[in-house]
Design a protein around this motif. Structure first.
Motif, short mmCIF file in Angstrom:
data_model
loop_
_atom_site.label_atom_id
_atom_site.label_comp_id
_atom_site.label_asym_id
_atom_site.label_seq_id
_atom_site.Cartn_x
_atom_site.Cartn_y
_atom_site.Cartn_z
N ASP A 253 0.89 -1.16 0.00
CA ASP A 253 0.00 0.00 0.00
C ASP A 253 0.93 1.20 0.00
O ASP A 253 1.42 1.64 1.04
CB ASP A 253 -0.90 0.00 1.24
N THR A 254 1.19 1.71 -1.18
CA THR A 254 2.21 2.76 -1.32
C THR A 254 1.75 4.11 -0.78
O THR A 254 2.58 5.00 -0.59
CB THR A 254 2.60 2.91 -2.80
N ILE A 255 0.46 4.24 -0.55
CA ILE A 255 -0.06 5.49 0.01
C ILE A 255 0.08 5.46 1.54
O ILE A 255 0.65 6.37 2.15
CB ILE A 255 -1.51 5.71 -0.41
N ALA A 256 -0.40 4.39 2.16
CA ALA A 256 -0.32 4.28 3.61
C ALA A 256 1.12 4.23 4.10
O ALA A 256 1.44 4.73 5.19
CB ALA A 256 -1.08 3.04 4.08
N HIS A 257 2.01 3.62 3.32
CA HIS A 257 3.40 3.43 3.74
C HIS A 257 4.37 4.36 3.01
O HIS A 257 5.57 4.08 2.97
CB HIS A 257 3.81 1.97 3.52
N ILE B 192 9.72 -1.72 -6.21
CA ILE B 192 8.80 -2.11 -5.14
C ILE B 192 7.62 -2.88 -5.73
O ILE B 192 7.12 -2.59 -6.80
CB ILE B 192 8.32 -0.92 -4.28
N PHE B 193 7.22 -3.90 -5.01
CA PHE B 193 6.17 -4.84 -5.38
C PHE B 193 4.81 -4.17 -5.22
O PHE B 193 4.47 -3.71 -4.13
CB PHE B 193 6.28 -6.03 -4.43
N VAL B 194 4.01 -4.09 -6.30
CA VAL B 194 2.70 -3.45 -6.21
C VAL B 194 1.65 -4.27 -6.95
O VAL B 194 1.95 -4.99 -7.90
CB VAL B 194 2.71 -2.01 -6.77
N ASP B 195 0.42 -4.14 -6.49
CA ASP B 195 -0.72 -4.72 -7.20
C ASP B 195 -1.06 -3.86 -8.41
O ASP B 195 -0.68 -2.69 -8.48
CB ASP B 195 -1.92 -4.81 -6.26
N PRO B 196 -1.81 -4.41 -9.40
CA PRO B 196 -2.14 -3.65 -10.60
C PRO B 196 -3.24 -2.63 -10.35
O PRO B 196 -4.38 -2.76 -10.79
CB PRO B 196 -2.59 -4.73 -11.58
N GLU C 40 0.77 5.31 -8.69
CA GLU C 40 1.01 6.74 -8.44
C GLU C 40 1.68 6.95 -7.08
O GLU C 40 2.60 7.76 -6.94
CB GLU C 40 -0.31 7.51 -8.50
N GLY C 41 1.22 6.19 -6.08
CA GLY C 41 1.85 6.26 -4.77
C GLY C 41 3.29 5.82 -4.81
O GLY C 41 4.16 6.38 -4.13
N ALA C 42 3.58 4.80 -5.62
CA ALA C 42 4.95 4.32 -5.76
C ALA C 42 5.85 5.41 -6.33
O ALA C 42 6.98 5.62 -5.88
CB ALA C 42 4.99 3.08 -6.64
N ALA C 43 5.35 6.11 -7.33
CA ALA C 43 6.14 7.18 -7.94
C ALA C 43 6.49 8.25 -6.91
O ALA C 43 7.59 8.82 -6.93
CB ALA C 43 5.37 7.80 -9.10
N ASP C 44 5.60 8.49 -5.98
CA ASP C 44 5.84 9.51 -4.95
C ASP C 44 6.90 9.10 -3.93
O ASP C 44 7.39 9.95 -3.18
CB ASP C 44 4.53 9.83 -4.22
N THR C 45 7.23 7.81 -3.88
CA THR C 45 8.23 7.35 -2.91
C THR C 45 9.66 7.54 -3.40
O THR C 45 10.61 7.41 -2.62
CB THR C 45 8.06 5.85 -2.60
N GLY C 46 9.81 7.78 -4.71
CA GLY C 46 11.15 7.93 -5.26
C GLY C 46 11.75 6.64 -5.80
O GLY C 46 12.92 6.61 -6.18
N THR C 47 10.96 5.57 -5.87
CA THR C 47 11.47 4.31 -6.40
C THR C 47 11.83 4.44 -7.88
O THR C 47 11.28 5.28 -8.60
CB THR C 47 10.44 3.18 -6.21
N ASP C 48 12.76 3.61 -8.31
CA ASP C 48 13.15 3.60 -9.73
C ASP C 48 12.18 2.80 -10.58
O ASP C 48 11.87 3.19 -11.71
CB ASP C 48 14.55 2.98 -9.88
N ARG C 49 11.72 1.69 -10.02
CA ARG C 49 10.83 0.79 -10.75
C ARG C 49 9.74 0.28 -9.82
O ARG C 49 9.83 0.39 -8.61
CB ARG C 49 11.60 -0.42 -11.30
N ILE C 50 8.73 -0.33 -10.45
CA ILE C 50 7.77 -1.14 -9.72
C ILE C 50 7.82 -2.55 -10.31
O ILE C 50 8.22 -2.73 -11.46
CB ILE C 50 6.33 -0.59 -9.79
#
Length: 239
Positions: A107-111, A131-135, A141-151
């Motif tokens: 949950d890239t928003i909560a975390h 980072i591992f995400v569901d589709p 979008e939350g993942a992009a906000d964390t600064g990760t390079d990929r999902i």
């Protein structure tokens, strides 16, 4: 080109079932590279029931392709190992202690705050982060906000639905992948991809950077041979 990273956890499981060093995990990792794998993936867990921390240390100086290490970054031991070994890529998975296998994305928003801090630690060490995400577009979008390079898209749902309706199965993944591309994120995928469902997934999302495949590939290798199986999987991917 979509790269094939071979997950060797199941080889370690077989070795550990009898003790000793048969099969030789390090040799099989090198053989996988020789047979055409574009990378090697491992997922060490705290109980070391398959990949051991010593394996990770042993693999690092041997591999000439990409080294991807998956794991639960909420374990300080895992973070310390990554900073010691410094793989090409670390894939952050929200596993619970004792979990049999990965079964959901972050949950890239909560975390967000936690992930951003942890990702920063790894990136400052020169390690690419996925980072591992569901589709789910919101999770992307939350993942992009964390600064990760990929999902890495968690593909079990796709694999489970593929035989019944592959168009319906792939639809949320295409949306999530398109959102990731627009946001400038690299894209990986994995979990339950196999010789039946991989090609359709990879052709519908042709900009995939990498797929990580272990369980199905090792099972197929029992019948088809290790070298032949790696080549069969690679032929299903965009070149």
């Amino acid at each position: 080109m979509t790269k094939l990273s071979v997950n060797i956890n199941k080889i370690a499981t077989l070795r550990n079932s009898r003790g000793g060093n048969n099969p030789d995990l390090l040799k099989m990792a090198k053989d996988a590279e020789r047979f055409g794998a574009d990378g090697i993936t491992v997922h060490p867990r705290p109980d070391e029931r398959h990949i051991r921390y010593a394996d990770v240390r042993g693999l690092k100086p041997l591999l000439t392709t990409e080294f991807n290490i998956e794991g639960n970054c909420r374990e300080q031991k895992f973070i310390d190992l990554m900073l010691e070994v410094r793989p090409d890529q670390v894939t952050l998975v929200p596993d619970a202690l004792g979990q049999l296998t990965s079964d959901h994305g972050w949950d890239t928003i909560a975390h967000k705050a936690y992930l951003s801090e942890t990702i920063g630690i790894f990136k400052n060490a020169g390690i690419r982060v996925s980072i591992f995400v569901d589709p789910d577009e919101k999770m992307v979008e939350g993942a992009a906000d964390t600064g990760t390079d990929r999902i890495e898209l968690y593909t079990e749902q796709y694999a489970r639905q593929y035989a019944g309706n592959r168009e319906e199965a792939i639809a949320p993944y295409v949306k999530a992948a398109e959102r990731a591309r627009k946001l400038g994120l690299g894209l990986n995928a994995g979990h339950d991809l196999d010789l039946q469902n991989l090609q359709y997934f990879a052709t519908q999302i042709s900009w995939l950077d990498e797929v990580s495949i272990g369980h199905a590939l090792i099972c197929d290798a029992l019948y088809l041979g290790f070298e032949n199986t790696i080549q069969l999987y690679k032929r299903l991917l965009p070149q």
